[in-house]
Design an enzyme around this catalytic site. Structure first.
Site, PDB file in Angstrom:
ATOM      1  N   LYS A  29     -14.497 -13.272  27.323  1.00  0.00           N
ATOM      2  CA  LYS A  29     -15.069 -12.296  26.402  1.00  0.00           C
ATOM      3  C   LYS A  29     -15.697 -11.106  27.122  1.00  0.00           C
ATOM      4  CE  LYS A  29     -19.420 -14.885  25.942  1.00  0.00           C
ATOM      5  NZ  LYS A  29     -20.292 -13.906  26.616  1.00  0.00           N
ATOM      6  N   THR A  30     -16.357 -11.354  28.278  1.00  0.00           N
ATOM      7  CA  THR A  30     -16.977 -10.239  28.997  1.00  0.00           C
ATOM      8  C   THR A  30     -15.920  -9.259  29.476  1.00  0.00           C
ATOM      9  OG1 THR A  30     -18.778 -11.690  29.712  1.00  0.00           O
ATOM     10  CG2 THR A  30     -18.511  -9.618  30.907  1.00  0.00           C
ATOM     11  N   ASP A 213     -22.491  -8.466  22.500  1.00  0.00           N
ATOM     12  CA  ASP A 213     -22.073  -9.769  23.007  1.00  0.00           C
ATOM     13  C   ASP A 213     -22.971 -10.860  22.436  1.00  0.00           C
ATOM     14  OD1 ASP A 213     -20.712 -11.644  24.479  1.00  0.00           O
ATOM     15  OD2 ASP A 213     -21.755 -11.239  26.353  1.00  0.00           O
ATOM     16  N   GLU A 214     -22.493 -12.111  22.445  1.00  0.00           N
ATOM     17  CA  GLU A 214     -23.262 -13.276  21.964  1.00  0.00           C
ATOM     18  C   GLU A 214     -23.806 -13.022  20.555  1.00  0.00           C
ATOM     19  OE1 GLU A 214     -23.025 -15.882  23.525  1.00  0.00           O
ATOM     20  OE2 GLU A 214     -22.918 -15.539  25.676  1.00  0.00           O
ATOM     21  N   GLN A 244     -21.114 -21.940  19.493  1.00  0.00           N
ATOM     22  CA  GLN A 244     -22.107 -21.901  20.567  1.00  0.00           C
ATOM     23  C   GLN A 244     -23.438 -21.328  20.094  1.00  0.00           C
ATOM     24  OE1 GLN A 244     -20.631 -21.162  24.741  1.00  0.00           O
ATOM     25  NE2 GLN A 244     -18.931 -20.217  23.644  1.00  0.00           N
ATOM     26  N   ARG A 598     -19.247 -26.545  29.765  1.00  0.00           N
ATOM     27  CA  ARG A 598     -19.707 -25.990  31.048  1.00  0.00           C
ATOM     28  C   ARG A 598     -18.856 -26.513  32.202  1.00  0.00           C
ATOM     29  NH1 ARG A 598     -20.940 -22.017  29.149  1.00  0.00           N
ATOM     30  NH2 ARG A 598     -20.094 -23.010  27.301  1.00  0.00           N
TER      31      ARG A 598
END
Length: 665
Positions: A29-30, A213-214, A244, A598
């Site tokens: 995504k980044t 973002d997020e 998330q 993770r």
């Protein structure tokens, strides 16, 4: 863009309507955000200074900025604004504080300052124990854009009504101190843009495109700020993952993802489902688990990395056995060349679970880093120096004045401060202004008045010094004039403690000097607001290379490791006993999902048959989430048993070698 997958390219190229990028864990995504910044500048001819990209931590903002600038040349990136939500809000406040009726040099109250102010307000009512609870309540109201009068009008019981009245007094105090708390950095700009059409028009002219973002972690105030800046046309791309969303306890509202479809009927959705992080077995386990939650947007992560290892399940006799087996497994895998120590992470639901793992790793001389330890900014000497600087920059900051008025000791007693407070209350002014009031001697004795005025003159002199010579020189001269070094020496329990505290002061002043060097246009107030945001949003205690990471599941979000141990996988722990039903259970499932995703290569879930709690041994039930994972993806490590002899010998040999290295060094 040629290296992006088809859905990533679609997300980057889409600019004609509002866009939600539903980005699964590890889906790049980044990269999509940074590539889109370059696309807006190069293909769509949007000037960089008209683009704002926001996220939640300074670390994430730095990474995003660095990756964006690598894609652009110097001229293209000029004026690009990549920041946290709070820094964006601060930028608006610094530009428009006069429109809001504030003075330059306003203070930012951190969590400790807020608690101190609330304790002081509660003390007047004879209740000094409810500050922390009140802080959470007031923060929740602010995050939901509920002002004090509305909170009082909708209060459902006397306790909530009392909290609402406290909220109103707290807001009046902040205003009197020319201060904002962290929630205000979002809520006050929202209020400004909602009520001042000229300000709104100016900011919309500056902001031509917004990237966030997020997005699943935004609260109502943050959503409102982005809506105001993006305008009715919806000039935005938001990136998020409802699976998330793990911060509802601090105001995050995952429903904001759903609300987008209502507020922006032309919203397009692009799903990023290819995971570049984990093996297929880990992802399949994660998909099965999170599939038990309701979804507005369905997605299923997949990986081209191959199946990989099965998810290992480790059943221990008790908490000590769990630690021994996890630590032994880390040491064995390290010995086998399956990862340096910094490629291992032990994740848990609560900070209290870290202590035994710290002991276990320390006993075996395995280097580790504990995330979420005591912050550099929580140290008394650091808070003292910053309080001095805040008072110099903003004499209306009563909280800072009360902290350092007797540091070092100036024989200004409680009775003198009570008299000063009475005068300030009568005059409706700050404590600092009351120091120079002609009526001071009517409220305090002559000795106390003289001590207060001497203190006040010293602050004024250093304020003038900061304007005349600059922030760094003012800091050095201030600490020298109060002989803070001697104060630390006199109050330290021993020489070692004094040296440590002095090192912290030197580290702070050196860091302040670097901030000024990096931002030559900053005055002292700018430096302090910069620090206030770092205090809130940065992990100031970064791990070094070669250390096993110990951290909560919340702290692990956004990170990845080759080897992950998700420990305490039990009922009451994960899911937590306070969140075992309905929406709370769904968030706990999302938290477990975050922990599982993770892991890049190997994932171990561990639980204990019994644990000692409150002085008693209690039987434990394995987490219900384990039954939601497919059996064919799990590799059970059997009942609690000793490590096999070969592993024992190898681990022992490693420990012996480490001991020899330590002794020879």
């Amino acid at each position: 863009m040629s290296e992006l997958n088809p859905r990533q390219r679609r997300a980057v190229a889409h600019v004609d309507s509002p866009l939600l990028v539903l980005a699964g864990a590890g889906s790049g995504k980044t990269r999509v955000i940074t590539e889109k910044i370059a696309h807006l500048i190069r293909t769509c001819n949007v000037d960089a200074r008209h683009i704002i990209a926001v996220t939640f931590t300074n670390k994430a903002a730095r990474e995003m900025r660095e990756r964006a600038t690598r894609l652009l040349d110097g001229k293209e990136q000029k004026g690009l604004w990549v920041s946290t939500f709070h820094t964006l809000g601060l930028r608006i406040l610094k530009q428009d504080y006069q429109r809001l009726g504030y003075r330059r040099g306003f203070s930012i109250f951190d969590a400790t300052d807020t608690q101190s102010l609330l304790r002081e307000l509660l003390k007047r009512d004879g209740d000094d124990d409810a500050a922390k609870s009140a802080q959470w309540t007031i923060s929740a109201w602010k995050s939901a854009l509920i002002p004090p009068d509305q909170a009082l009008a909708t209060a459902e019981d006397p306790l909530e009504a009392a909290a609402a009245r406290l909220y109103a007094r707290y807001e009046r105090s902040l205003r009197a101190y020319n201060g904002f708390d962290f929630d205000d950095l979002i809520g006050v700009p929202v209020r400004l843009l909602q009520t001042d059409e000229e300000a709104l028009a100016e900011w919309r002219e500056r902001v031509r495109y917004v990237l966030a973002d997020e997005y699943q972690d935004t609260n109502l105030a943050q959503y409102a700020l982005l809506k105001l800046l993006a305008g009715d046309a919806g000039r935005f791309t938001v990136v998020g993952d409802d699976d998330q969303s793990i911060y509802t306890w601090r105001g995050a509202n995952p429903e904001n993802l759903h609300q987008l479809k209502t507020d922006y009927p032309t919203l397009s959705v692009v799903k990023l489902e290819q995971n570049y992080r984990s093996t297929a077995n880990i992802l399949n386990a994660a998909n099965e688990l999170i599939g038990n939650n309701p979804h507005l947007f369905d997605k299923s992560l997949w990986s081209a990395h191959g199946p990989g290892d099965l998810v290992r399940v480790l059943r221990a006799r008790d908490e000590h056995d769990e630690v021994r087996r996890v630590v032994s497994d880390i040491m064995l895998k390290h010995l086998q060349g399956r990862g340096n120590y910094d490629e291992f992470a032990v994740l848990y639901r609560g900070n209290h679970q870290a202590r035994l793992f710290e002991q276990g790793l320390r006993d075996q001389n395995v280097p580790y880093h504990l995330s979420g330890g005591r912050s550099f900014f929580d140290r008394a000497e650091v808070r003292d120096v910053l309080a001095y600087l805040r008072l110099v920059a903003n004499p209306g900051d009563d909280t800072s004045l009360l902290r350092i008025v007797n540091v070092p000791r100036r024989e200004i007693g409680a009775q003198t401060l009570e008299g000063l407070n009475e005068l300030a209350h009568a005059r409706e002014c700050s404590l600092f202004d009351a120091i120079f009031d002609d009526a001071l001697e009517q409220h305090v004795n002559a000795r106390g008045a003289a001590a207060l005025r001497q203190f006040g003159r010293m602050i004024v002199e250093h304020g003038d010094d900061a304007e005349r010579r600059g922030s760094v020189e003012a800091i050095d001269s201030l600490l020298e004039s109060i002989d803070y070094k001697a104060w630390l020496s006199d109050t330290a329990k021993d020489d070692r403690a004094f040296e440590k505290r002095m090192e912290n002061v030197i580290a702070l002043t050196d860091w302040l000097a670097r901030i000024v060097a990096d931002h030559p246009d900053f005055d002292l107030a700018d430096v302090l607001t910069h620090i206030a945001l770092l205090d809130r949003l940065d992990d100031s205690n970064e791990a070094k290379s070669g250390q096993v990471r110990l951290m909560t599941l919340h702290a692990a979000k956004g990170l990845e490791f080759n080897n992950v141990y998700l420990v305490g996988f039990e009922e009451g722990s994960l899911p937590h006993h306070q969140n075992s039903e309905d929406e709370g259970l769904q968030e706990e499932r999302r938290l477990a999902y975050v922990g599982i995703t993770r892991a890049r290569r190997r994932l171990t879930l561990s639980f204990a048959a019994s644990r000692r709690r409150f002085g008693e041994t209690q039987e434990c039930d394995v987490s219900r989430f384990l039954s939601e994972l497919p059996d064919d993806l799990l590799e059970w490590d059997g009942e609690a048993r000793e490590v096999d002899e070969d592993s024992r010998q190898k681990t022992g040999a490693l420990a012996l070698a480490q001991l020899r290295d330590m002794l020879s060094g």
